[in-house]
Structures are given as structure tokens and as C-alpha cells.
Enzyme design. Structure first.
Site, PDB file in Angstrom:
ATOM      1  N   HIS A  89       0.716  -1.033  -0.062  1.00 47.32           N
ATOM      2  CA  HIS A  89       0.030   0.044  -0.052  1.00 47.32           C
ATOM      3  C   HIS A  89       0.830   1.338   0.059  1.00 47.32           C
ATOM      4  CE1 HIS A  89      -3.869  -2.178   0.281  1.00 47.32           C
ATOM      5  NE2 HIS A  89      -3.297  -2.828   1.297  1.00 47.32           N
ATOM      6  N   HIS A 107      -3.485  -3.404   8.073  1.00 43.90           N
ATOM      7  CA  HIS A 107      -4.497  -3.569   7.052  1.00 43.90           C
ATOM      8  C   HIS A 107      -4.978  -2.170   6.555  1.00 43.90           C
ATOM      9  CE1 HIS A 107      -7.753  -5.329   4.994  1.00 43.90           C
ATOM     10  NE2 HIS A 107      -8.912  -4.712   5.805  1.00 43.90           N
TER      11      HIS A 107
END
Length: 133
Positions: free
Chosen positions: A32, A125
Site C-alpha cells: 500500500h 490492513h
């Protein structure tokens, strides 16, 4: 079992749990966080970390920032979703059709708040854009 043996076992388990957390943080960074605002979704999403169950991942959001800035979202947070207090530049790659690899993706850029799942002060996450679920 003597006290020294129990202490040794506890120390080993504690060390292994830290290793597990750092691997989750490392994986979050790989998936990410990116430093460049120019992303070719078709190229970057062909990487094996974006293949889930033999299929191309449907969507992935990249945070254009340093790892240090993203990690700061989780300062003092042990285990919960946290919404950032600042906006981040984001690039979301979305699969446009189900085809064999390499899969085609479209790209969408925006600036918004991000929600991340924090565990022991590390993001592990990506939970959402704009709000936490």
C-alpha cells in the site's frame, strides 16, 4: 518446569510475536505505500503479491507517502481501526475485467483521509477511504 525455563519460553514467544508483527507491517508497506505519484496500475498490479487465489486482486489502494508518515497514524494504538487526521494522496487501481494475467486495471487518484487497522502501533490492513467501517 522451573522458573528459568518458563522465562526462557516466554522470552522466545515474545520475540516471535514481534517478528510476526513486523512482517505484517512490512507486507502492508509492500502492498500500500509508494513514494511516487505516477503509478501504472497494469504494471504494478501484475506483481505476485496482488494475486489472490490465483486471480488478480480486484482493487488495491496505494498511499503516496513515506512509511514513517503512515505509521504515525497508529501511534499509541494497540488494536483498532483508526482514521487519519490528515489527508493523503491516493491512487486506487481497480480491475476492469476478468481475464488471464496480466489483468487490465483502471486508475483513480484522489486526496482523502484513510482508515487503517492498527496492531501494536503498526498499520497492518488498509480498511477504507474517507471513513472507518
Amino acid at each position: 518446569m522451573c522458573a528459568k525455563s518458563l522465562l526462557l519460553v516466554f522470552g522466545i514467544l515474545l520475540g516471535l510475536s514481534h517478528l510476526s508483527l513486523s512482517q505484517n507491517w512490512a507486507t502492508f508497506q509492500q502492498k500500500h505505500i509508494i513514494n511516487t505519484p505516477i503509478i501504472n496500475c497494469n504494471t504494478i498490479m501484475d506483481n505476485n503479491i496482488y494475486i489472490v487465489g490465483g486471480q488478480c486482486k480486484r482493487v488495491n489502494t496505494f498511499i503516496i507517502s513515506s512509511a514513517t508518515t503512515v505509521k504515525a497514524i497508529c501511534t499509541g494504538v494497540i488494536n483498532m481501526n483508526v482514521l487519519s487526521t490528515t489527508r493523503f494522496q491516493l491512487n486506487t487501481c481497480t480491475r476492469t475485467s476478468i481475464t488471464p494475467r496480466p489483468c487490465p486495471y483502471s486508475s483513480r487518484t484522489e486526496t482523502n483521509y484513510i482508515c487503517v487497522k492498527c496492531e501494536n502501533q503498526y498499520p497492518v490492513h488498509f480498511a477504507g477511504i474517507g471513513r472507518c467501517p
